[in-house]
Scaffold this motif. Structure first.
Motif, PDB file in Angstrom:
ATOM      1  N   ALA A  33      13.998  21.387  46.127  1.00 16.86           N
ATOM      2  CA  ALA A  33      15.060  20.483  45.690  1.00 16.86           C
ATOM      3  C   ALA A  33      16.266  21.281  45.195  1.00 16.86           C
ATOM      4  CB  ALA A  33      14.543  19.565  44.585  1.00 16.86           C
ATOM      5  N   ARG A  34      16.020  22.374  44.490  1.00 22.93           N
ATOM      6  CA  ARG A  34      17.107  23.234  44.004  1.00 22.93           C
ATOM      7  C   ARG A  34      17.862  23.850  45.189  1.00 22.93           C
ATOM      8  NH1 ARG A  34      14.219  25.846  40.934  1.00 22.93           N
ATOM      9  NH2 ARG A  34      14.674  24.790  38.965  1.00 22.93           N
ATOM     10  N   GLY A  35      17.121  24.297  46.193  1.00 23.69           N
ATOM     11  CA  GLY A  35      17.762  24.855  47.389  1.00 23.69           C
ATOM     12  C   GLY A  35      18.615  23.819  48.103  1.00 23.69           C
ATOM     13  N   PHE A  36      18.164  22.587  48.126  1.00 29.02           N
ATOM     14  CA  PHE A  36      18.930  21.524  48.764  1.00 29.02           C
ATOM     15  C   PHE A  36      20.220  21.239  47.993  1.00 29.02           C
ATOM     16  CE2 PHE A  36      19.615  16.839  49.394  1.00 29.02           C
ATOM     17  CZ  PHE A  36      20.022  16.916  50.714  1.00 29.02           C
ATOM     18  N   LEU A  37      20.135  21.227  46.660  1.00 28.07           N
ATOM     19  CA  LEU A  37      21.334  21.013  45.844  1.00 28.07           C
ATOM     20  C   LEU A  37      22.348  22.147  46.043  1.00 28.07           C
ATOM     21  CD1 LEU A  37      19.768  19.673  42.512  1.00 28.07           C
ATOM     22  CD2 LEU A  37      21.125  18.387  44.177  1.00 28.07           C
ATOM     23  N   GLN A  38      21.862  23.370  46.167  1.00 28.30           N
ATOM     24  CA  GLN A  38      22.758  24.493  46.415  1.00 28.30           C
ATOM     25  C   GLN A  38      23.434  24.355  47.779  1.00 28.30           C
ATOM     26  OE1 GLN A  38      20.070  27.772  45.943  1.00 28.30           O
ATOM     27  NE2 GLN A  38      20.083  27.682  43.688  1.00 28.30           N
ATOM     28  N   TYR A  39      22.686  23.896  48.763  1.00 22.72           N
ATOM     29  CA  TYR A  39      23.234  23.655  50.100  1.00 22.72           C
ATOM     30  C   TYR A  39      24.342  22.599  50.035  1.00 22.72           C
ATOM     31  CZ  TYR A  39      23.245  21.704  54.871  1.00 22.72           C
ATOM     32  OH  TYR A  39      23.611  21.219  56.111  1.00 22.72           O
ATOM     33  N   LEU A  40      24.099  21.510  49.272  1.00 20.88           N
ATOM     34  CA  LEU A  40      25.118  20.470  49.128  1.00 20.88           C
ATOM     35  C   LEU A  40      26.360  20.997  48.415  1.00 20.88           C
ATOM     36  CD1 LEU A  40      22.925  17.385  48.058  1.00 20.88           C
ATOM     37  CD2 LEU A  40      23.839  17.894  50.333  1.00 20.88           C
ATOM     38  N   ALA A  41      26.148  21.834  47.382  1.00 22.71           N
ATOM     39  CA  ALA A  41      27.284  22.364  46.607  1.00 22.71           C
ATOM     40  C   ALA A  41      28.183  23.235  47.489  1.00 22.71           C
ATOM     41  CB  ALA A  41      26.768  23.152  45.413  1.00 22.71           C
ATOM     42  N   ARG A  42      27.574  24.039  48.369  1.00 23.18           N
ATOM     43  CA  ARG A  42      28.370  24.903  49.246  1.00 23.18           C
ATOM     44  C   ARG A  42      29.216  24.073  50.213  1.00 23.18           C
ATOM     45  NH1 ARG A  42      23.558  28.019  49.223  1.00 23.18           N
ATOM     46  NH2 ARG A  42      22.922  27.149  51.235  1.00 23.18           N
ATOM     47  N   ARG A  43      28.728  22.896  50.539  1.00 24.87           N
ATOM     48  CA  ARG A  43      29.471  22.028  51.469  1.00 24.87           C
ATOM     49  C   ARG A  43      30.246  20.927  50.742  1.00 24.87           C
ATOM     50  NH1 ARG A  43      25.793  24.669  53.687  1.00 24.87           N
ATOM     51  NH2 ARG A  43      25.663  25.111  55.931  1.00 24.87           N
ATOM     52  N   LYS A  44      30.253  21.025  49.407  1.00 25.83           N
ATOM     53  CA  LYS A  44      30.997  20.084  48.566  1.00 25.83           C
ATOM     54  C   LYS A  44      30.592  18.636  48.851  1.00 25.83           C
ATOM     55  CE  LYS A  44      34.937  23.220  48.081  1.00 25.83           C
ATOM     56  NZ  LYS A  44      36.407  23.404  48.238  1.00 25.83           N
ATOM     57  N   LEU A  45      29.267  18.418  48.920  1.00 24.39           N
ATOM     58  CA  LEU A  45      28.715  17.084  49.139  1.00 24.39           C
ATOM     59  C   LEU A  45      28.058  16.598  47.862  1.00 24.39           C
ATOM     60  CD1 LEU A  45      27.063  17.665  52.641  1.00 24.39           C
ATOM     61  CD2 LEU A  45      29.215  16.470  52.167  1.00 24.39           C
ATOM     62  N   ASP A  46      28.197  15.305  47.573  1.00 25.55           N
ATOM     63  CA  ASP A  46      27.619  14.710  46.371  1.00 25.55           C
ATOM     64  C   ASP A  46      26.198  14.239  46.690  1.00 25.55           C
ATOM     65  OD1 ASP A  46      27.015  13.460  44.031  1.00 25.55           O
ATOM     66  OD2 ASP A  46      28.620  11.969  44.131  1.00 25.55           O
ATOM     67  N   VAL A  47      25.248  14.564  45.828  1.00 24.17           N
ATOM     68  CA  VAL A  47      23.857  14.172  46.064  1.00 24.17           C
ATOM     69  C   VAL A  47      23.703  12.655  46.089  1.00 24.17           C
ATOM     70  CG1 VAL A  47      23.220  14.211  43.612  1.00 24.17           C
ATOM     71  CG2 VAL A  47      21.462  14.606  45.347  1.00 24.17           C
ATOM     72  N   ALA A  48      24.572  11.938  45.364  1.00 28.01           N
ATOM     73  CA  ALA A  48      24.488  10.474  45.330  1.00 28.01           C
ATOM     74  C   ALA A  48      24.908   9.841  46.650  1.00 28.01           C
ATOM     75  CB  ALA A  48      25.341   9.918  44.194  1.00 28.01           C
ATOM     76  N   ALA A  49      25.572  10.617  47.520  1.00 28.48           N
ATOM     77  CA  ALA A  49      26.072  10.077  48.791  1.00 28.48           C
ATOM     78  C   ALA A  49      25.285  10.593  49.992  1.00 28.48           C
ATOM     79  CB  ALA A  49      27.548  10.418  48.956  1.00 28.48           C
ATOM     80  N   VAL A  50      24.171  11.278  49.755  1.00 27.42           N
ATOM     81  CA  VAL A  50      23.392  11.863  50.851  1.00 27.42           C
ATOM     82  C   VAL A  50      22.763  10.759  51.703  1.00 27.42           C
ATOM     83  CG1 VAL A  50      21.294  13.178  51.364  1.00 27.42           C
ATOM     84  CG2 VAL A  50      22.946  14.045  49.706  1.00 27.42           C
ATOM     85  N   LYS A  51      22.775  10.968  53.026  1.00 24.16           N
ATOM     86  CA  LYS A  51      22.144  10.073  53.990  1.00 24.16           C
ATOM     87  C   LYS A  51      21.058  10.843  54.756  1.00 24.16           C
ATOM     88  CE  LYS A  51      25.036   6.762  53.035  1.00 24.16           C
ATOM     89  NZ  LYS A  51      24.588   5.592  52.259  1.00 24.16           N
ATOM     90  N   PRO A  52      20.138  10.141  55.407  1.00 27.61           N
ATOM     91  CA  PRO A  52      19.046  10.817  56.131  1.00 27.61           C
ATOM     92  C   PRO A  52      19.498  11.891  57.110  1.00 27.61           C
ATOM     93  CG  PRO A  52      18.532   8.489  55.927  1.00 27.61           C
ATOM     94  CD  PRO A  52      19.917   8.671  55.375  1.00 27.61           C
ATOM     95  N   PRO A  53      20.586  11.713  57.886  1.00 31.51           N
ATOM     96  CA  PRO A  53      20.978  12.786  58.819  1.00 31.51           C
ATOM     97  C   PRO A  53      21.282  14.110  58.125  1.00 31.51           C
ATOM     98  CG  PRO A  53      22.092  10.733  59.384  1.00 31.51           C
ATOM     99  CD  PRO A  53      21.419  10.503  58.077  1.00 31.51           C
ATOM    100  N   GLN A  54      21.792  14.054  56.895  1.00 33.24           N
ATOM    101  CA  GLN A  54      22.115  15.289  56.187  1.00 33.24           C
ATOM    102  C   GLN A  54      20.857  16.045  55.773  1.00 33.24           C
ATOM    103  OE1 GLN A  54      24.545  13.174  53.416  1.00 33.24           O
ATOM    104  NE2 GLN A  54      26.457  13.928  54.299  1.00 33.24           N
ATOM    105  N   ILE A  55      19.767  15.320  55.551  1.00 27.13           N
ATOM    106  CA  ILE A  55      18.499  16.000  55.256  1.00 27.13           C
ATOM    107  C   ILE A  55      18.015  16.747  56.493  1.00 27.13           C
ATOM    108  CG2 ILE A  55      16.086  15.659  54.597  1.00 27.13           C
ATOM    109  CD1 ILE A  55      16.929  13.309  52.946  1.00 27.13           C
ATOM    110  N   GLU A  56      18.125  16.118  57.654  1.00 21.95           N
ATOM    111  CA  GLU A  56      17.708  16.778  58.896  1.00 21.95           C
ATOM    112  C   GLU A  56      18.556  18.024  59.144  1.00 21.95           C
ATOM    113  OE1 GLU A  56      14.968  15.868  60.382  1.00 21.95           O
ATOM    114  OE2 GLU A  56      14.839  14.302  58.839  1.00 21.95           O
TER     115      GLU A  56
END
Length: 410
Positions: A33-56
């Motif tokens: 989960a921490r690695g995923f949050l770091q991935y989102l931060a590098r791409r300036k994405l908000d965790v509250a707005a994540v959709k299934p395609p972004q997990i893939e």
């Protein structure tokens, strides 16, 4: 002071500990989960707005990183652990996961509207059981998606016999006659509703043709008394938490012939230890019945509750043996595994229902009236009990009449 991402990871760790995850599993979930949050931060994405395609997309990225770091591909099911950790994280961040599918485009809007209204009608007007509604809704979604994809929104009102035939031809490959008949019945239900609500101009229910099944054709699998004793004995020797749970389930199946759902929905308060009774909510009829708590069943339940059931605030008796501790969703794999461990492989289906068949045959052989058997099994009408008569084949052979003239031939 913790950053928002660190606070979220801390909440995740607390939530996993509350659900009794093992320390190793909880640490792995938090790490991914921490690695995923770091991935989102590098791409300036908000965790509250994540959709299934972004997990893939992240999992593909994680696999590339794994391959670069270890110079090899991960195991085939490696992605299950990071995916589970990310889903647990998103349930905290968004309140619900997975999210409801987005309704985009006129076809999706029409399908969503019909399915929502049909679901409500099945539940409120027809009062069907949850399992029946699930099967009907699956067919409705599948049919509407197929029809709208190749015909558009206008094709619903102009639905024709040819469309019905094409859909049934598409569904037929790989299905048994029984399954194809079920498809036809579910499709008739949907078409009847759509015509009543004005979605379809003509009533096409009479044009949905399924295979003809003759009354009581085929003999379902069942178990002999010695086979039931063997599987109970093999399972009784397994004193692990899972073994204690499965033994209690098998005792309920063998003693009362309950349905799978009736066992899965059994609550702690359904066992009256003082009165030595068991309250059963029948899944198909919605009625309740009270059965005597037989000694072997009571002992098996007590042993599981004391030594096998994980600590949880859930009221259902039978719980998964691993975190997250939720009620069992299905008994087929547990029953099949225990049957095979005892060397028993019935020729047909080998799920929980074969114990129900065996109990019905045992009652028939004990000359119990058909109405009483139906009440014990939770049947709505006595006709539902008639198919079990075909299982008592040995009894039918025992009363077979001599063929006239056979003494002359001898």
């Amino acid at each position: 002071m913790l950053s928002p991402d660190e606070e979220l990871i801390a909440r995740l760790a607390e939530d996993l500990a509350r659900q009794k995850y093992s320390p190793v599993a909880a640490a792995n979930y938090c790490s991914y989960a921490r690695g995923f949050l770091q991935y989102l931060a590098r791409r300036k994405l908000d965790v509250a707005a994540v959709k299934p395609p972004q997990i893939e997309q992240y999992l593909h990225h994680a696999i590339r990183c794994f391959r670069k770091r270890h110079d090899r591909a991960p195991a085939s099911r490696w992605h299950a652990i990071p995916r589970s950790g990310i889903h647990a994280l998103l349930r905290l961040a968004q309140g619900k996961w997975p999210p409801e599918p987005e309704v985009i485009g006129p076809e999706a809007t029409v399908r969503h509207a019909i399915c929502c209204e049909y679901d409500r009608w099945l539940h409120e007007d027809r009062g069907l059981a949850r399992a029946s509604i699930y099967a009907l809704m699956w067919e409705a979604r599948h049919f509407l998606a197929w029809q709208l994809d190749h015909g558009g929104t206008a094709s619903v009102m102009e639905l024709s016999v040819r469309d019905i035939d094409l859909y049934m031809d598409m569904r037929a490959p790989g299905l048994s006659r029984r399954s194809l008949k079920d498809v036809a019945e579910r499709l008739r239900s949907l078409l009847r509703y759509m015509h009543r609500m004005g979605y379809v101009a003509a009533d096409l229910t009479g044009h949905v043709v399924g295979p003809v099944l003759y009354a009581y054709e085929g003999v379902p699998s069942t178990l002999g008394r010695d086979q039931i004793a063997a599987v109970l004995e093999i399972t009784r020797r397994d004193t692990s938490p899972k073994g204690l749970r499965d033994y209690a389930i098998l005792q309920l199946l063998a003693t009362y012939g309950l349905r799978s759902g009736e066992i899965r929905n059994l609550l702690l308060e359904d066992v009256n230890w003082r009165a030595e009774s068991l309250r059963i909510r029948h899944t198909k009829t919605g009625a309740c019945s009270y059965l005597p708590l037989m000694a072997p069943v009571g002992e098996a339940l007590l042993d599981y509750l004391r030594h096998g059931r994980p600590e949880t605030d859930r009221r259902e008796i039978f719980i998964r043996s691993r975190a997250p501790y939720r009620p069992l969703q299905d008994l087929h794999s547990e029953v099949r595994r225990r049957l095979w461990a005892a060397g028993i492989k019935p020729p047909g289906k080998c799920g929980p229902h074969i114990f129900r068949h065996a109990r019905a045959v045992e009652l028939l052989r004990a000359s119990v009236p058909q109405k009483v058997i139906g009440d014990l099994l939770g049947h709505r009408s006595s006709e539902s009990t008639i198919p079990y008569l075909k299982l008592a084949t040995e009894d039918l052979r025992a009363i077979a009449l001599d063929v006239p003239g056979s003494e002359v031939l001898a």
